[in-house]
Design a protein around this motif. Structure first.
Motif, PDB file in Angstrom:
ATOM      1  N   TYR A 206       0.849  -1.191   0.000  1.00 29.87           N
ATOM      2  CA  TYR A 206       0.000   0.000   0.000  1.00 29.87           C
ATOM      3  C   TYR A 206       0.888   1.245   0.000  1.00 29.87           C
ATOM      4  O   TYR A 206       1.005   1.961   0.991  1.00 29.87           O
ATOM      5  CB  TYR A 206      -0.939  -0.006   1.198  1.00 29.87           C
ATOM      6  N   LYS A 207       1.495   1.515  -1.165  1.00 32.77           N
ATOM      7  CA  LYS A 207       2.406   2.638  -1.344  1.00 32.77           C
ATOM      8  C   LYS A 207       1.737   3.712  -2.205  1.00 32.77           C
ATOM      9  O   LYS A 207       0.885   3.421  -3.051  1.00 32.77           O
ATOM     10  CB  LYS A 207       3.698   2.174  -2.015  1.00 32.77           C
ATOM     11  N   GLY A 208       2.160   4.950  -2.020  1.00 36.80           N
ATOM     12  CA  GLY A 208       1.575   6.041  -2.772  1.00 36.80           C
ATOM     13  C   GLY A 208       1.689   5.856  -4.271  1.00 36.80           C
ATOM     14  O   GLY A 208       0.728   6.110  -5.017  1.00 36.80           O
ATOM     15  N   ASP A 209       2.865   5.415  -4.735  1.00 32.34           N
ATOM     16  CA  ASP A 209       3.056   5.271  -6.177  1.00 32.34           C
ATOM     17  C   ASP A 209       2.476   3.982  -6.734  1.00 32.34           C
ATOM     18  O   ASP A 209       2.670   3.669  -7.910  1.00 32.34           O
ATOM     19  CB  ASP A 209       4.546   5.366  -6.543  1.00 32.34           C
ATOM     20  N   ARG A 210       1.730   3.237  -5.907  1.00 30.64           N
ATOM     21  CA  ARG A 210       1.011   2.061  -6.392  1.00 30.64           C
ATOM     22  C   ARG A 210      -0.493   2.236  -6.235  1.00 30.64           C
ATOM     23  O   ARG A 210      -1.247   1.272  -6.255  1.00 30.64           O
ATOM     24  CB  ARG A 210       1.496   0.798  -5.655  1.00 30.64           C
ATOM     25  N   MET A 211      -0.904   3.511  -6.084  1.00 30.38           N
ATOM     26  CA  MET A 211      -2.323   3.823  -5.922  1.00 30.38           C
ATOM     27  C   MET A 211      -2.773   4.893  -6.908  1.00 30.38           C
ATOM     28  O   MET A 211      -2.010   5.811  -7.236  1.00 30.38           O
ATOM     29  CB  MET A 211      -2.621   4.310  -4.505  1.00 30.38           C
ATOM     30  N   VAL A 212      -4.013   4.758  -7.362  1.00 31.28           N
ATOM     31  CA  VAL A 212      -4.653   5.780  -8.191  1.00 31.28           C
ATOM     32  C   VAL A 212      -5.972   6.142  -7.531  1.00 31.28           C
ATOM     33  O   VAL A 212      -6.827   5.274  -7.311  1.00 31.28           O
ATOM     34  CB  VAL A 212      -4.918   5.281  -9.629  1.00 31.28           C
ATOM     35  N   LEU A 213      -6.127   7.420  -7.185  1.00 34.39           N
ATOM     36  CA  LEU A 213      -7.401   7.897  -6.663  1.00 34.39           C
ATOM     37  C   LEU A 213      -8.214   8.385  -7.855  1.00 34.39           C
ATOM     38  O   LEU A 213      -7.775   9.275  -8.588  1.00 34.39           O
ATOM     39  CB  LEU A 213      -7.189   9.014  -5.646  1.00 34.39           C
ATOM     40  N   VAL A 214      -9.385   7.790  -8.051  1.00 36.80           N
ATOM     41  CA  VAL A 214     -10.212   8.083  -9.219  1.00 36.80           C
ATOM     42  C   VAL A 214     -11.508   8.754  -8.783  1.00 36.80           C
ATOM     43  O   VAL A 214     -12.122   8.345  -7.787  1.00 36.80           O
ATOM     44  CB  VAL A 214     -10.533   6.791 -10.008  1.00 36.80           C
ATOM     45  N   GLY A 215     -11.915   9.762  -9.538  1.00 39.00           N
ATOM     46  CA  GLY A 215     -13.202  10.398  -9.304  1.00 39.00           C
ATOM     47  C   GLY A 215     -13.907  10.630 -10.634  1.00 39.00           C
ATOM     48  O   GLY A 215     -13.299  11.128 -11.580  1.00 39.00           O
ATOM     49  N   THR A 216     -15.176  10.261 -10.713  1.00 37.06           N
ATOM     50  CA  THR A 216     -15.943  10.456 -11.951  1.00 37.06           C
ATOM     51  C   THR A 216     -17.334  10.986 -11.598  1.00 37.06           C
ATOM     52  O   THR A 216     -17.865  10.715 -10.523  1.00 37.06           O
ATOM     53  CB  THR A 216     -16.099   9.143 -12.743  1.00 37.06           C
ATOM     54  N   GLY A 217     -17.913  11.733 -12.535  1.00 34.67           N
ATOM     55  CA  GLY A 217     -19.249  12.285 -12.310  1.00 34.67           C
ATOM     56  C   GLY A 217     -19.162  13.742 -11.933  1.00 34.67           C
ATOM     57  O   GLY A 217     -18.460  14.540 -12.575  1.00 34.67           O
ATOM     58  N   SER A 218     -19.832  14.124 -10.861  1.00 37.51           N
ATOM     59  CA  SER A 218     -19.854  15.508 -10.412  1.00 37.51           C
ATOM     60  C   SER A 218     -18.629  15.783  -9.537  1.00 37.51           C
ATOM     61  O   SER A 218     -18.728  15.945  -8.318  1.00 37.51           O
ATOM     62  CB  SER A 218     -21.144  15.784  -9.633  1.00 37.51           C
ATOM     63  N   VAL A 219     -17.469  15.824 -10.170  1.00 40.32           N
ATOM     64  CA  VAL A 219     -16.215  15.982  -9.427  1.00 40.32           C
ATOM     65  C   VAL A 219     -15.428  17.168  -9.956  1.00 40.32           C
ATOM     66  O   VAL A 219     -15.568  17.582 -11.108  1.00 40.32           O
ATOM     67  CB  VAL A 219     -15.338  14.708  -9.526  1.00 40.32           C
ATOM     68  N   ASN A 220     -14.584  17.717  -9.091  1.00 39.34           N
ATOM     69  CA  ASN A 220     -13.668  18.793  -9.449  1.00 39.34           C
ATOM     70  C   ASN A 220     -12.251  18.280  -9.230  1.00 39.34           C
ATOM     71  O   ASN A 220     -11.894  17.873  -8.125  1.00 39.34           O
ATOM     72  CB  ASN A 220     -13.936  20.029  -8.593  1.00 39.34           C
ATOM     73  N   HIS A 221     -11.450  18.298 -10.290  1.00 36.47           N
ATOM     74  CA  HIS A 221     -10.123  17.677 -10.225  1.00 36.47           C
ATOM     75  C   HIS A 221      -9.229  18.335  -9.179  1.00 36.47           C
ATOM     76  O   HIS A 221      -8.562  17.642  -8.398  1.00 36.47           O
ATOM     77  CB  HIS A 221      -9.450  17.737 -11.597  1.00 36.47           C
ATOM     78  N   ASP A 222      -9.207  19.660  -9.139  1.00 32.66           N
ATOM     79  CA  ASP A 222      -8.334  20.351  -8.184  1.00 32.66           C
ATOM     80  C   ASP A 222      -8.717  20.026  -6.746  1.00 32.66           C
ATOM     81  O   ASP A 222      -7.849  19.850  -5.879  1.00 32.66           O
ATOM     82  CB  ASP A 222      -8.390  21.865  -8.419  1.00 32.66           C
ATOM     83  N   GLU A 223     -10.026  19.945  -6.487  1.00 30.23           N
ATOM     84  CA  GLU A 223     -10.470  19.599  -5.138  1.00 30.23           C
ATOM     85  C   GLU A 223     -10.079  18.168  -4.783  1.00 30.23           C
ATOM     86  O   GLU A 223      -9.709  17.883  -3.638  1.00 30.23           O
ATOM     87  CB  GLU A 223     -11.986  19.775  -5.033  1.00 30.23           C
ATOM     88  N   LEU A 224     -10.167  17.250  -5.760  1.00 28.91           N
ATOM     89  CA  LEU A 224      -9.744  15.873  -5.519  1.00 28.91           C
ATOM     90  C   LEU A 224      -8.268  15.810  -5.172  1.00 28.91           C
ATOM     91  O   LEU A 224      -7.859  15.081  -4.257  1.00 28.91           O
ATOM     92  CB  LEU A 224     -10.020  15.000  -6.753  1.00 28.91           C
ATOM     93  N   CYS A 225      -7.454  16.571  -5.905  1.00 28.33           N
ATOM     94  CA  CYS A 225      -6.013  16.585  -5.633  1.00 28.33           C
ATOM     95  C   CYS A 225      -5.717  17.124  -4.232  1.00 28.33           C
ATOM     96  O   CYS A 225      -4.878  16.595  -3.499  1.00 28.33           O
ATOM     97  CB  CYS A 225      -5.290  17.432  -6.677  1.00 28.33           C
ATOM     98  N   GLU A 226      -6.429  18.186  -3.877  1.00 28.04           N
ATOM     99  CA  GLU A 226      -6.243  18.781  -2.550  1.00 28.04           C
ATOM    100  C   GLU A 226      -6.611  17.796  -1.459  1.00 28.04           C
ATOM    101  O   GLU A 226      -5.876  17.638  -0.474  1.00 28.04           O
ATOM    102  CB  GLU A 226      -7.106  20.046  -2.439  1.00 28.04           C
ATOM    103  N   PHE A 227      -7.728  17.118  -1.638  1.00 23.77           N
ATOM    104  CA  PHE A 227      -8.141  16.155  -0.624  1.00 23.77           C
ATOM    105  C   PHE A 227      -7.217  14.938  -0.606  1.00 23.77           C
ATOM    106  O   PHE A 227      -6.905  14.400   0.463  1.00 23.77           O
ATOM    107  CB  PHE A 227      -9.581  15.699  -0.863  1.00 23.77           C
TER     108      PHE A 227
END
Length: 472
Positions: A206-227
């Protein structure tokens, strides 16, 4: 719906309105990488009121060894059993109160945790996912309780003979490789895994570079990155940087040489015989990936209980030549399964007949025809159309879209748009397909798994492989 098409759509067909519609098309996926290597990928869907958010981890049962095989799936079960800040009851109530739905699954190469949620609760749902993934309590009493649940699940899977056959097929094709092990693991491992095994697996994978956080639909990319930075930024990178779509540097990811062999399990109590025949297929990143999928569609599927089938006419004729004109099989399904560095391509068949020798001969005759390009132009074009339709349907909805983006990122390191996928499929020619069939079906290497009451009526592995070569 179409009766009033001309009346309702006159304004839409106006050139100025077409331009307006074109500008309203959703933007393509956005991708960012945080300092710790965690990738954030999002796709906004105009007018969507909900979203799917989740974490795709580049780790599954293939990242296990013989001693801890089953640990990734065990962790999935424990994910919702409580964290360091929330009890299981608290989790269940909190998720219910915000109207979200959590889910998770484990495959051979990936582990996925995701939530379907209302737009105002995106960050809340992600915070819960972060808590589950990075602060799971892994309480000893919860581990002990879950053993029985997983054992019962294993027993149920043991009655799903298509699952059983494909597990045996992997064990044969990838003998002595982690890819050949089952996702649930053997019963003895389920009974013996301890908290320390779970903790060590998390630390290793469970390493950072082995994970992808995905968001689809009513999402804002910058807010996802911040969170993502706030809730997952503390995760460490792998000691050796991970590259999505490439073989892992961890010890369990040795290259899986394809093994040409068979396993036949006689089980007289079963009413049918289940079998899978596979040649080495293509990896996710292979230039022939889409060619293999067109070949799968061209090979077709068939089921005697379904009035309309899309199976290849050649094999439908062949399987109808059994005793008293009865079909030799109850069903067959072509498949193309890909992994980071290999794949399986073949057919899964069920039959209750005793003429399995004749059935296998019919399959081989069908493959011979495919190698010789003995199919009509319209069959080839239909196969391509069916593939494009299935790929389009697979991204219909925010959850399906998230699955597609997450799968592409962790398995290939890139995201192809539908237009790029369609362009790749459209460029495939009949010669490409015939060349692929000859390369794969003419190698004389085949993995076979069979289970049921009539496995002894099948030809031997050597006979089948010799016949494949003879047909070149």
């Amino acid at each position: 719906m179409f009766r009033n098409f001309s009346r309702l759509n006159k304004s839409i067909l106006n050139p100025s309105n077409i331009r307006k519609l074109a500008t309203a098309a959703p933007p393509g996926p956005q991708v960012s990488v945080l300092a710790n290597g965690l990738t954030v990928a999002s796709q906004s869907v105009p007018y969507a009121l909900t979203a799917t958010v989740g974490v795709w981890i580049d780790s599954g049962s293939r990242s296990e060894d013989s001693k801890n095989n089953g640990v990734a799936h065990f962790l999935e079960h424990l994910a919702f059993k409580g964290t360091q800040t929330r009890s299981q009851r608290d989790l269940e109530l909190e998720i219910e109160n915000i109207g979200s739905h959590l889910n998770a699954y484990t495959s051979r190469e990936n582990t996925v945790y995701y939530a379907k949620t209302l737009q105002p609760n995106i960050n809340h749902s992600l915070e819960i996912l972060s808590d589950i993934l990075t602060k799971s309590s892994l309480a000893t009493n919860a581990i002990d309780r879950e053993r029985d649940v997983i054992i019962r699940e294993s027993e149920e899977v043991g009655k799903m003979y298509d699952e059983v056959i494909f597990d045996h097929l992997h064990a044969v094709a990838y003998k002595n490789n982690s890819l050949g092990r089952t996702i649930l693991g053997p019963i003895e491992n389920i009974c013996s895994l301890q908290r320390n095994d779970l903790v060590e697996y998390i630390k290793e994978n469970y390493k950072g570079d082995r994970m992808v956080l995905v968001g689809t639909g009513s999402v804002n990319h910058d807010e996802l990155c911040e969170f993502a930075n706030k809730s997952f930024g503390h995760l460490l990178k792998s000691k050796i940087p991970n590259v999505f779509g490439q073989p892992k540097t961890i010890k369990t990811h040795s290259f899986p040489d394809f093994n040409s062999d068979e396993i036949k399990i006689k089980e007289s109590s079963l009413p049918e015989t289940y079998m899978a025949l596979a040649v080495e297929g293509t990896s996710w990143n292979s230039p022939d990936y889409f060619t293999a999928l067109v070949c799968q569609a061209l090979a077709g599927n068939w089921n005697r209980s379904v009035p309309v089938n899309n199976g290849s006419p050649g094999i439908q004729i062949a399987i109808g030549t059994g005793h008293h004109g009865e079909p030799l099989a109850n069903s067959y399904m072509s498949f193309s399964t890909s992994y980071i560095d290999t794949g399986l391509w073949g057919m899964y068949i069920t039959t209750d007949g005793i003429e399995n020798y004749k059935l296998i001969q019919a399959i081989l005759n069908h493959w011979k025809e495919l190698k010789k390009g003995m199919f009509y132009k319209h069959q080839f074009e239909t196969a391509k159309s069916q593939l494009k339709a299935s790929l389009l349907v697979s991204v219909d909805g925010t959850t399906a879209l998230a699955e597609d983006i997450g799968r592409q990122m962790v398995n290939t390191g890139k995201i192809l748009s539908p237009e790029e996928v369609f362009d790749s499929v459209n460029k495939i020619t009949e010669d490409n397909v015939v060349d692929w069939f000859n390369k794969k079906l003419g190698a004389g290497k085949l993995a076979i798994a069979a289970l049921g009451n009539q496995v002894d009526t099948m030809p031997s592995h050597k006979e089948i492989c010799n016949e494949m070569v003879r047909y070149n």
